[in-house]
Design an enzyme around this catalytic site. Structure first.
Site, short mmCIF file in Angstrom:
data_model
loop_
_atom_site.label_atom_id
_atom_site.label_comp_id
_atom_site.label_asym_id
_atom_site.label_seq_id
_atom_site.Cartn_x
_atom_site.Cartn_y
_atom_site.Cartn_z
N HIS A 1 1.66 -45.54 -26.77
CA HIS A 1 2.35 -44.72 -25.78
C HIS A 1 2.84 -43.42 -26.38
O HIS A 1 2.67 -42.35 -25.81
CB HIS A 1 3.52 -45.45 -25.13
CG HIS A 1 4.02 -44.65 -23.97
ND1 HIS A 1 3.38 -44.60 -22.76
CD2 HIS A 1 5.04 -43.78 -23.88
CE1 HIS A 1 4.00 -43.76 -21.97
NE2 HIS A 1 5.01 -43.24 -22.61
N TYR B 1 2.73 -38.80 -25.81
CA TYR B 1 3.77 -37.77 -25.79
C TYR B 1 3.57 -36.75 -26.90
O TYR B 1 3.93 -35.59 -26.75
CB TYR B 1 5.16 -38.42 -25.82
CG TYR B 1 5.49 -38.90 -24.43
CD1 TYR B 1 5.17 -40.19 -24.03
CD2 TYR B 1 6.01 -38.02 -23.49
CE1 TYR B 1 5.38 -40.59 -22.74
CE2 TYR B 1 6.22 -38.43 -22.19
CZ TYR B 1 5.91 -39.72 -21.82
OH TYR B 1 6.11 -40.10 -20.53
N HIS C 1 -6.63 -41.84 -14.37
CA HIS C 1 -5.24 -41.42 -14.57
C HIS C 1 -5.08 -40.59 -15.84
O HIS C 1 -4.48 -39.51 -15.81
CB HIS C 1 -4.33 -42.65 -14.63
CG HIS C 1 -2.95 -42.34 -15.09
ND1 HIS C 1 -2.05 -41.66 -14.31
CD2 HIS C 1 -2.32 -42.57 -16.26
CE1 HIS C 1 -0.91 -41.51 -14.99
NE2 HIS C 1 -1.06 -42.05 -16.17
N PHE C 2 -5.63 -41.07 -16.96
CA PHE C 2 -5.37 -40.28 -18.16
C PHE C 2 -6.22 -39.02 -18.24
O PHE C 2 -5.83 -38.06 -18.89
CB PHE C 2 -5.37 -41.12 -19.45
CG PHE C 2 -6.68 -41.70 -19.87
CD1 PHE C 2 -7.71 -40.91 -20.33
CD2 PHE C 2 -6.86 -43.08 -19.86
CE1 PHE C 2 -8.90 -41.45 -20.75
CE2 PHE C 2 -8.05 -43.64 -20.29
CZ PHE C 2 -9.08 -42.82 -20.73
N HIS C 3 -7.36 -38.99 -17.54
CA HIS C 3 -8.06 -37.71 -17.47
C HIS C 3 -7.22 -36.70 -16.71
O HIS C 3 -7.13 -35.54 -17.09
CB HIS C 3 -9.43 -37.88 -16.81
CG HIS C 3 -10.49 -38.32 -17.77
ND1 HIS C 3 -10.69 -39.64 -18.09
CD2 HIS C 3 -11.39 -37.63 -18.52
CE1 HIS C 3 -11.66 -39.73 -18.99
NE2 HIS C 3 -12.10 -38.53 -19.27
N ARG D 1 -13.68 -50.40 -16.27
CA ARG D 1 -13.98 -49.28 -17.16
C ARG D 1 -14.89 -49.70 -18.30
O ARG D 1 -15.16 -50.87 -18.50
CB ARG D 1 -12.70 -48.67 -17.70
CG ARG D 1 -11.90 -49.62 -18.57
CD ARG D 1 -10.56 -49.02 -18.96
NE ARG D 1 -10.71 -48.01 -19.99
CZ ARG D 1 -9.70 -47.62 -20.78
NH1 ARG D 1 -8.50 -48.16 -20.64
NH2 ARG D 1 -9.88 -46.70 -21.69
N ARG D 2 -15.36 -48.72 -19.06
CA ARG D 2 -16.13 -48.93 -20.27
C ARG D 2 -17.41 -49.73 -20.01
O ARG D 2 -17.70 -50.70 -20.71
CB ARG D 2 -15.28 -49.64 -21.32
CG ARG D 2 -14.11 -48.78 -21.76
CD ARG D 2 -13.22 -49.47 -22.75
NE ARG D 2 -12.50 -48.49 -23.55
CZ ARG D 2 -11.56 -48.82 -24.43
NH1 ARG D 2 -11.23 -50.06 -24.63
NH2 ARG D 2 -10.94 -47.88 -25.12
C1 HEM Z 1 -16.25 -32.56 -18.95
C2 HEM Z 1 -15.16 -33.23 -18.84
C3 HEM Z 1 -15.08 -34.72 -18.98
C4 HEM Z 1 -15.89 -35.70 -18.45
C5 HEM Z 1 -17.08 -35.49 -17.54
C6 HEM Z 1 -15.39 -36.97 -18.92
C7 HEM Z 1 -15.95 -38.20 -18.61
C8 HEM Z 1 -15.62 -39.40 -19.20
C9 HEM Z 1 -16.28 -40.66 -18.97
C10 HEM Z 1 -17.43 -40.88 -18.02
C11 HEM Z 1 -15.69 -41.59 -19.75
C12 HEM Z 1 -16.07 -43.04 -19.90
C13 HEM Z 1 -15.32 -43.95 -19.01
C14 HEM Z 1 -15.74 -45.40 -19.13
O1 HEM Z 1 -16.76 -45.73 -19.76
O2 HEM Z 1 -15.01 -46.21 -18.56
C15 HEM Z 1 -14.63 -40.93 -20.46
C16 HEM Z 1 -13.77 -41.54 -21.35
C17 HEM Z 1 -12.71 -40.90 -21.99
N1 HEM Z 1 -12.35 -39.57 -21.86
FE1 HEM Z 1 -13.33 -38.17 -20.79
N2 HEM Z 1 -14.30 -36.76 -19.70
C18 HEM Z 1 -14.08 -35.40 -19.75
C19 HEM Z 1 -13.06 -34.76 -20.41
C20 HEM Z 1 -12.07 -35.41 -21.12
C21 HEM Z 1 -10.91 -34.78 -21.64
C22 HEM Z 1 -10.55 -33.31 -21.49
C23 HEM Z 1 -10.20 -35.74 -22.27
C24 HEM Z 1 -8.90 -35.64 -22.98
C25 HEM Z 1 -8.40 -34.58 -23.49
C26 HEM Z 1 -10.93 -36.98 -22.18
C27 HEM Z 1 -10.57 -38.16 -22.75
C28 HEM Z 1 -11.25 -39.35 -22.64
C29 HEM Z 1 -10.88 -40.56 -23.32
C30 HEM Z 1 -9.69 -40.75 -24.28
C31 HEM Z 1 -11.79 -41.55 -22.90
C32 HEM Z 1 -11.69 -43.01 -23.27
C33 HEM Z 1 -12.84 -43.66 -23.81
C34 HEM Z 1 -12.63 -45.15 -23.81
O3 HEM Z 1 -12.38 -45.77 -22.76
O4 HEM Z 1 -12.72 -45.69 -24.92
N3 HEM Z 1 -12.07 -36.74 -21.46
N4 HEM Z 1 -14.60 -39.58 -20.11
CU CU Z 2 1.89 -45.88 -22.45
#
Ligand code: HEM
Ligand code: CU
Ligand code: CU
Lengths: 180, 542
Positions: free
Chosen positions: B215, B219, B366-368, B429-430
């Site tokens: 968490h 922050y 949510h986190f996006h 997810r994932r």
């Molecule tokens: C072009 C912009 C972006 C697209 C299209 C995108 C798309 C995605 C997708 C499709 C996933 C996988 C979700 C899953 O498999 O459940 C993901 C995971 C993630 N994204 Fe993005 N994202 C974008 C930008 C960002 C940004 C700006 C951040 C944070 C600053 C971010 C942080 C993350 C994180 C931390 C995960 C987690 C992976 C996990 O579940 O292990 N993403 N994103």
């Molecule tokens: Cu938290």
């Protein structure tokens, strides 16, 4: 906002702090209500099991998996393993309380049942237990929702909710999914 | 001044280059999960990609941005040279080496464990060691921030530490506490397992240690956005900060309440009892307090600016704000996304309602929205604001900057609204690929495609951002006014001692952490919990 003097600033801040206090209080009450009054209970049973001998345990050996009626209680047991569930389909009666028990012999998994509040992590070393009442009949998806390796996406099972009258456990109390 | 500029510049470019590449991965993941085909698709490529995307977005982009911005702030807010500059460069070297090591390992396909690790699944040890080096680099930064503030206080006895620096040091101290959890997990559990020194892992303990970090790290990412809200946005709007004290109180509250709440990520876990889950949930509710304070103070500061510019009536001041300035526009868009994201967050943190959304697409959406949206759009705005002072000349024209910010905000809404909805429908997810021939899943199709479109807007915006910044290097250095942070409406030459340092607060954090995490961690050492055998994703020996 009149903010000519410091006192004005402090006074408006105090007023706002009261608003914040009330908001936070209201949020806490809403959460407590949802958690305590509504039928929602995350798994917090802290029950351990040796992950390396799950299949030999009295409870999670193959002959005891799936749904079973025990002393009038419906209990469903499932083992989550890389990358399938045993069994792949479980049957449960509608409108009765069902206790679901899960464990894993290998890595971390998790399950949810779509359209219900059934949701838990399945952590090796522990038995995760949740309760639910299924209201609608039909087949529900029960996927693994925690990444457990490259085959994770193929890992899902079915929860078949049948009307109470069609739920017919055998002499042993076990109920199995019929072939669809 | 030039060499400091290069220090900040190096950090920011590393951060943003990695970010742009990770956005390409993001869009590809979106495609893979959709009914449309994705080129090069295999499940192992998917999880390789999600590991790369998640690790870069969570560990590289924010860490190096915060370090670079921190060095900038230390020198500009304190108005003196940065101490230990050599060490800062050494830290950067260690960091970039760690990033290269981790990324190369991910791309080789031997570390597809995602950025959250979750042993007993283990990948190649080089991935973890690379990340430990990144953390080590950030600790060097923390030390330099603390030394810089201490030196300044010695030279200015009794004077209040400028708010921007006070907040930066609050973040550095919070980060030292934060990384203790994941650091312990990596060094004592995961790395020995990845090396083959141990063959089993206490999974309950590892999840608990990770939650310690999970968490507060959010922050850590958020702090720069709040620093910009308090110390940059009011000035850009042509006004003053309504209250400097409120800022200090908010930053101290973040330090206090970000840490003892991580177990809200374990609500659905079987290794903890209801009592501690409830305790940490209650503390979690308190984290909303500094955010609500911030909304108030920033709105009041903006109101001052709007009225100074002739805005009348209850809401007239809003229209009177200089929205054409990127910092003001970004602040508005960030607040807009914060409304939606904050509302979603309230659901996540509810003890019971969490069951509806845990590990569904709701969480990813949510986190996006809150991190990728509210926070990262402020990173953009900060970069644009400080770029003339860092790169020697301004980024591309304000019109291009505004276009980029709008694209990001719109793309984020278009991507995340359907994504939230899919989570409520039960999409988990994932997952590399969904079986759209299943009628239950087929109905998700159109929503997923809308998300893909949003993702494409985001990628376009990310590339435009990098392009905008790069333009500065094609122009000759231009003269710019000295940089300064926003001033408060009422300035003081004294600050209450408790709000001018962190001694007391550190003690309080220790007490809170002992109460919140003492027993939950000790329980694994007291009674013998069964350990789980290590599983290697690569299937190979270390
Ligand atoms: C072009 C912009 C972006 C697209 C299209 C995108 C798309 C995605 C997708 C499709 C996933 C996988 C979700 C899953 O498999 O459940 C993901 C995971 C993630 N994204 Fe993005 N994202 C974008 C930008 C960002 C940004 C700006 C951040 C944070 C600053 C971010 C942080 C993350 C994180 C931390 C995960 C987690 C992976 C996990 O579940 O292990 N993403 N994103
Ligand atoms: Cu938290
Ligand atoms: Cu899985």
């Amino acid at each position: 906002m009149a903010a000519r003097t410091e006192q004005d600033v402090v006074r408006s801040e105090l007023r706002w702090s009261i608003v914040v206090g009330l908001t936070v209080g209201a949020i806490s009450l809403a959460i407590l209500w949802a958690g305590l009054v509504r039928f929602i209970n995350p798994p917090s049973n802290i029950e351990t099991i040796d992950p390396n001998s799950v299949h030999l345990s009295a409870e999670f050996n193959e002959a005891n998996l799936g749904t079973r009626v025990e002393n009038g209680q419906v209990v469903t047991r499932v083992v989550a393993t890389q990358f399938s569930f045993a069994p792949q389909c479980v049957v449960v009666p509608a409108n009765r309380q069902v206790t679901l028990r899960f464990t894993s012999p290998d890595v971390i998994h998790g399950i949810l049942v779509t359209g219900t509040n059934v949701n838990t992590m399945v952590v090796p070393g522990y038995v995760a237990q949740v309760h639910s009442v299924f209201r609608k009949t039909g087949d529900l998806l029960m996927p693994c929702h925690e990444y457990c390796g490259l085959g994770h996406s193929q890992m899902w099972a079915t929860v078949r909710v049948v009307p109470e009258d069609d739920f017919k456990p055998d002499a042993d109390g076990r109920a199995l999914c019929e072939k669809p | 001044m030039r060499s400091l500029d290069r220090l900040t510049l190096a950090h920011l470019w590393l951060s943003f280059a990695a970010f742009a590449i990770a956005c390409v991965f993001g869009l590809w993941q979106m495609l893979a999960r959709s009914p449309w085909p994705a080129p090069f698709f295999t499940p192992s490529n998917y999880f390789l990609s999600v590991t790369a995307h998640g690790s870069i977005m969570a560990y590289v982009l924010p860490t190096f941005f915060i370090m670079g911005f921190g060095y900038f702030t230390a020198e500009r807010a304190l108005d003196r040279r940065l101490p230990l500059r050599r060490l800062a460069w050494a830290g950067f070297g260690i960091g970039i080496f760690g990033v290269a090591m981790a990324v190369a390992t991910i791309l080789s396909g031997r570390a597809s464990v995602l950025y959250t690790f979750y042993p007993p699944l283990t990948g190649s040890v080089w991935f973890y060691i690379g990340l430990v080096l990144v953390v080590a680099a950030s600790w060097i930064w923390c030390a330099i921030m603390i030394v810089a503030m201490r030196d300044w206080k010695r030279a200015n006895p009794g004077a209040p530490v400028p708010l921007a620096m006070f907040a930066t040091v609050a973040n550095a101290i919070m980060w030292l506490w934060t990384t203790a959890g994941v650091g312990t997990e990596l060094v004592f559990q995961i790395i020995p397992a990845a090396l083959g020194w141990t063959d089993s892992v206490d999974v309950g303990l590892s999840r608990t240690l990770f939650s310690w970090t999970l968490h507060a790290i959010v922050y850590f990412w958020l702090f720069p956005a709040y620093i910009a809200f308090y110390t940059m946005a009011p000035k850009a709007a042509g006004g003053r900060l309504y209250s400097d004290t409120m800022g200090r109180v908010s930053f101290v509250l973040f330090l206090l309440y970000s840490l003892p709440v991580g177990m809200h990520h374990l609500f659905m876990d079987p290794e903890h009892s209801t009592g501690f889950k409830f305790l940490q949930m209650t503390l979690t509710v308190l984290v909303t307090v500094p955010t609500l304070f911030t909304i108030f103070t920033i709105s009041a500061s903006m109101e001052i600016a709007g009225r100074l510019r002739g805005g009348k009536g209850l809401f007239g001041w809003i229209g009177a704000l200089p929205w054409e300035r990127p910092m003001v526009l970004a602040t508005g868009l960030a607040f807009f996304m914060l409304w939606f994201g904050g509302g979603g967050g309230l659901i996540n943190m509810s003890y019971g309602m969490n069951a509806m959304v845990h590990n569904t697409s709701w969480v990813t959406a949510h986190f996006h929205l809150i991190f990728g949206g509210t926070v990262v759009i402020m990173y953009f705005a900060i970069a644009y604001e400080i770029w003339p002072h860092v790169a020697g000349s301004p980024a591309n024209s304000p019109a291009r900057q505004r276009l980029q910010l709008w694209l990001w905000a719109i793309g984020m809404m278009v991507m995340t609204i359907p994504w939230h909805w899919l989570g409520l429908l039960g999409q988990w997810r994932r997952v590399a690929q969904f079986d759209y021939t299943n009628p239950l899943i087929a109905q998700w199709g159109p929503w997923v495609l809308v998300s893909v479109f949003g993702g494409a807007l985001l990628l376009a915006s990310a590339l435009l951002f990098v392009w905008n910044l790069a333009q500065a290097h094609r122009r000759p250095a231009s003269a710019v006014d000295a940089f300064s942070f926003a001033r408060a409406l009422h300035e003081h030459d004294r600050a209450p001692r408790v709000l001018n340092g962190f001694g007391v607060w550190n003690v309080l954090v220790a007490v809170l952490m002992l109460a919140a995490y003492g027993f939950p961690i000790a329980q694994f050492l007291i009674d013998d919990r069964p350990a789980a055998l290590v599983h290697r994703t690569s299937g190979r020996a270390p």
